[in-house]
Design an enzyme around this catalytic site. Structure first.
Site, PDB file in Angstrom:
ATOM      1  CG  HIS A 161      16.793  31.183 -86.826  1.00 52.27           C
ATOM      2  ND1 HIS A 161      15.833  31.237 -85.840  1.00 52.27           N
ATOM      3  CD2 HIS A 161      17.500  32.349 -86.745  1.00 52.27           C
ATOM      4  CE1 HIS A 161      15.938  32.388 -85.199  1.00 52.27           C
ATOM      5  NE2 HIS A 161      16.939  33.082 -85.720  1.00 52.27           N
ATOM      6  CB  THR A 213      24.572  19.860 -80.810  1.00 52.40           C
ATOM      7  OG1 THR A 213      25.285  18.713 -80.312  1.00 52.40           O
ATOM      8  CG2 THR A 213      24.810  21.037 -79.878  1.00 52.40           C
TER       9      THR A 213
END
Length: 372
Positions: free
Chosen positions: A93, A142
């Site tokens: 998250h 990422t």
């Protein structure tokens, strides 16, 4: 009862009356204490996270300070033989979006087999890391990382890859002084004097250079090899020393990518030579894999049969020169569409060789394809 008797009783009593029930209580207390220490450090034990829904494979190594998102741990899936160095963070998250976008980004993190994640690296939500991957220390991951890609602290726009070898230097170090005129044995290879250099550019804006430019060639995957040692000690039989590593990498690659030999136009090795190539075929046939009709070895291609160099060429200059000058133009033109290219190498030194120690080897592989 005297004070001395009381002392003896106090020291020996726990060991005299210890029962399976009391042992179980001690184990439970240790587990609670360990979990309490983890909580103080803002961490959860791996066992606790698994009980909360996280999936973990075999041989998972988690070093000090590794944070596995406890609030969303059921979104984490970790394969076999995964190592996380100190202070790695796996996040499912990301609340940084909350302030401006009014929502928290949540995503699954999946990590394949045989993965090493370097110290203080951060893996963000929604990332899939394939098998056989090394992520360097301090990386921020990422985006998805395809199997076998080596990520070292960030993504480079340009990278130069170069290799070279020299006949005289290698012969003097590992075999005999050239002045002796020693006759080479049939299994020997002649170290090539050669070099090759390739600049790799990240996908995106094309930057033409002064040399040969390959606009339609791309690296699309790869497999990190493992060190193999079959006990070969003869520096004049390098093909036999390196063939086991090539065998292991090819077998692993085909399994990880769920591909067949027929999916490649060529399977290219660096410098196994004639004898090493034959040994590679036999090892793969034992696993039901046949590559002889698609295999090329840079050491075999370097010299013509008339040059009488026994089993062919050796040295890292083989792979560098043959790949850059022979195979890449064919891939660029589309004559060859996809190859699996393995750089084969031996892990040895003049000292270890002269002392008669065995010669470990390793082979890393990359997939190179023609793109339209």
């Amino acid at each position: 009862m005297t004070i001395a008797e009381n002392t003896v009783t106090a020291l020996t009593l726990p060991y005299i009356i210890m029962t399976p029930v009391s042992w179980s209580r001690e184990i439970i207390m240790r587990n609670y204490l360990r979990e309490f220490v983890y909580r103080l450090r803002g961490e959860y034990t791996t066992e606790k996270l698994v009980s909360m829904g996280m999936k973990v494979g075999k041989n998972f190594k988690r070093l000090n300070g590794v944070i596995l998102d406890p609030s969303h741990c059921w979104l984490i899936e970790i394969g076999d033989n995964v190592t996380m160095a100190p202070r790695v963070h796996i996040l499912c998250h990301d609340a940084s979006t909350k302030t401006f976008l009014n929502y928290t980004k949540i995503g699954r993190v999946s990590i394949g087999d045989n993965v090493f994640i370097g110290a203080e690296s951060i893996v963000l939500p929604g990332v899939t890391i394939g098998s056989n991957v090394v992520i360097g220390a301090g990386s921020v991951v990422t985006h998805d990382v395809p199997g076998g890609m080596l990520v070292d602290g960030g993504f480079a726009e340009l990278a130069a890859c170069a290799a070279s070898s020299h006949f005289s230097a290698a012969e003097r170090q590992f075999r005999y002084p050239l002045e002796m005129g020693v006759q080479a044995v049939p299994s020997s290879q002649r170290t090539v004097t050669g070099a090759g250099s390739i600049i790799i550019q990240a996908a995106g804006e094309f930057r033409p250079g002064a040399g040969n430019v390959f606009e339609h060639v791309a690296l699309t995957g790869g497999t990190i090899g493992s060190v193999e040692d079959f006990g070969i000690t003869d520096a004049n039989n390098m093909g036999a020393a390196m063939a086991p590593a090539a065998f292991k990498t090819i077998k692993t690659h085909l399994s990880d990518y769920s591909r067949r030999v027929e999916d490649y136009d060529r399977i290219i090795t660096g410098d196994l030579g004639i004898f090493g190539s034959d040994m590679l075929y036999e090892l793969l046939r034992g696993e039901g894999i046949e590559i002889a009709d698609r295999h090329e070895d840079c050491g075999k291609l370097m010299f013509s049969p008339e040059q009488n160099v026994n089993c062919g060429a050796s040295g890292c200059g083989c792979a560098a020169t043959v790949m850059s000058s022979w195979f890449l133009p064919k891939i660029e033109s589309g004559e060859i569409r996809r190859v699996l290219f393995l750089a084969t190498g031996a892990l040895m030194s003049p000292v270890s060789s002269l002392q008669g120690e065995s010669i470990p080897s390793i082979a890393h592989a990359v997939v190179i394809e023609h793109i339209d």
